[in-house]
Design an enzyme around this catalytic site. Structure first.
Site, short mmCIF file in Angstrom:
data_model
loop_
_atom_site.label_atom_id
_atom_site.label_comp_id
_atom_site.label_asym_id
_atom_site.label_seq_id
_atom_site.Cartn_x
_atom_site.Cartn_y
_atom_site.Cartn_z
N HIS A 58 45.37 14.80 21.44
CA HIS A 58 45.24 15.61 20.23
C HIS A 58 44.95 17.08 20.54
O HIS A 58 45.25 17.96 19.73
CB HIS A 58 44.14 15.02 19.34
CG HIS A 58 44.27 15.37 17.89
ND1 HIS A 58 44.85 16.54 17.45
CD2 HIS A 58 43.91 14.70 16.77
CE1 HIS A 58 44.83 16.57 16.12
NE2 HIS A 58 44.29 15.47 15.69
N ASP A 92 64.85 9.35 13.45
CA ASP A 92 66.04 8.50 13.59
C ASP A 92 66.59 8.64 15.00
O ASP A 92 67.01 9.72 15.41
CB ASP A 92 67.09 8.93 12.55
CG ASP A 92 68.35 8.08 12.60
OD1 ASP A 92 68.42 7.13 13.40
OD2 ASP A 92 69.30 8.40 11.84
#
Length: 433
Positions: free
Chosen positions: A145, A377
């Site tokens: 992070h 995708d």
């Protein structure tokens, strides 16, 4: 679940000569852990070789993900990018069962097998490609992070998918930090001590926190679905008694804040607080591009006493959230940037670092509703059928909002509570009374 690792390799950094990049004050405020996400795709999917090639080509534009967290000569946390160290870990694995047997990917400790180990991870980015018996694919990714926030990682995932499909990447990352330049002279106009960072030299009884811990077996994780129809009804009820039209996030968070407070059975006068992540990109002026890669998030801190929150209704709760988030505007972000200029060489510890794994009566809330995770995708003809923002976390009080993938839309919310409170919460989570 039987997962067999078939190969493991390191994708080297696209930069040959190492360079040190000091962590910004926002990087240092980010939690010092790896975040694990899972993407599930129905067959047919692109083959592993194409996905790996696409990843290598994408990392050329996202080199900081291949870096290594270090400390520079001034004892200040930094990121070393390039050279022989660092790189990204790439693991290939097979799963003996069918993907459909595990859908819709409810939070489970078993899913830790679908991504590389996060404890003592040597790489900031770790990827595991899991091929199921049916041909389905789950891509498990962990990233540190302190190198990238959720907005940044959504940019990365969308770019990676386009690279695999051979589609031009139109949203490349932006690394220009001129927006984060401190004022001259710096002006720390807000009190960030005790709110964002632990005071450097606290006075007796000034900042006293007693961490609360529970056995991980006492904490449960769940993924709740709130349909578009439910949200429409909730917003109509909330807005009916207010002149303000609340957003979906404000409305649903206000509702869940009240329901969690009921389930926890807090004392009437106990103060409950929510740490809400606020994206600074649109708040700074001029606005920072959404493609800015790194960390640019602070917290808002809505607060209320338990009984007043419950009895005040959904509109009151949403209003408290709205006002607290609005207060974290450009002035607050500028003050925080200047804090980094004045105290950047000191040992700064975020306040949440002193919490145990039970943060009641507080909540930690992250909204991923504005990100593009649902647009990822990787080609092949199959589709994204499940997305889990975190597989399992032994931390009570965490909520994560994500766009639902179901046809009727809506919102999915990851919730982590003590099991004794989760029983009641499940009963009332969708109550509009």
């Amino acid at each position: 679940m039987e997962v067999k690792v078939t190969s493991s390799t390191i994708l080297t950094s696209p930069i040959s000569h190492p360079s040190d990049i000091p962590l910004t004050i926002f990087d240092r405020f980010a939690t010092n852990i790896h975040i694990a996400v899972l993407y599930a795709f129905t067959p047919p999917t692109s083959n592993n070789a194409d996905i790996i090639s696409g990843l290598s080509n994408t990392l050329v534009h996202f080199p900081t993900l291949t870096g290594k967290l270090t400390t520079n000569s001034y004892a200040r946390p930094s990121l070393t990018v390039g050279g022989p160290h660092g790189g990204a870990l790439l693991v290939e694995a097979t799963v003996s069962s069918k993907l459909e047997d595990h859908l819709p990917l409810p939070p489970s400790p078993d899913f830790r097998l679908l991504h590389p180990e996060v404890n003592d991870a040597k790489h900031l980015l770790q990827v595991q490609l899991n091929r199921f018996q049916c041909g389905g694919l789950v891509i498990g990714v962990t990233n540190h992070h302190r190198v990238a926030d959720g907005q940044s990682m959504s940019t990365f995932f969308v770019a990676w998918g386009k690279m695999v499909r051979g589609v031009p990447v139109d949203s490349l990352p932006v690394y220009d930090q001129s927006w984060l330049k401190p004022r001259d002279p710096p002006l720390v106009q807000f009190d960030h001590w005790g709110t964002d960072f632990i005071p450097l030299s606290p006075q007796p009884n000034e900042f006293c926190v007693t961490p609360v811990y529970a056995d991980p077996s006492e904490i449960t994780n769940m993924l709740l679905h709130f349909s578009a129809e439910f949200i429409i009804k909730l917003k109509a009820q909330t807005n009916a008694s207010s002149t303000v039209k609340y957003t979906t996030f404000q409305t649903l968070l206000g509702h869940l804040w009240r329901m969690v407070t009921i389930a926890r059975q807090l004392d009437d006068e106990e103060c409950t607080m929510v740490r809400v992540s606020v994206n600074g990109r649109p708040r700074l002026q001029p606005p920072v591009p959404m493609e800015f890669f790194g960390n640019l998030v602070l917290n808002a801190y809505p607060k209320a006493k338990a009984r007043a929150l419950i009895e005040g209704g959904a509109a009151m709760a949403a209003g408290i959230v709205r006002e607290a988030v609005r207060d974290v505007g450009e002035d607050y972000f500028r003050s925080f940037i200047d804090l980094g200029e004045v105290y950047g060489n000191r040992d700064l510890v975020p306040c949440y670092d002193v919490d145990g794994n039970v943060i009641s009566p507080k909540l930690e809330v992250d909204s991923w509703l504005g990100f593009q995770f649902d647009e990822v995708d990787f080609g092949g003809g199959g589709g994204l059928c499940a997305f889990l923002p975190i597989n399992w976390v032994p931390l009570e009080g965490l909520l994560i909002f994500i766009p639902a993938l179901s046809r009727n839309g809506g919102v999915d919310v990851f919730v982590s509570l003590l099991e004794k409170h989760a029983v009641r919460f499940r009963e009332i989570s969708h109550s509009l009374d």
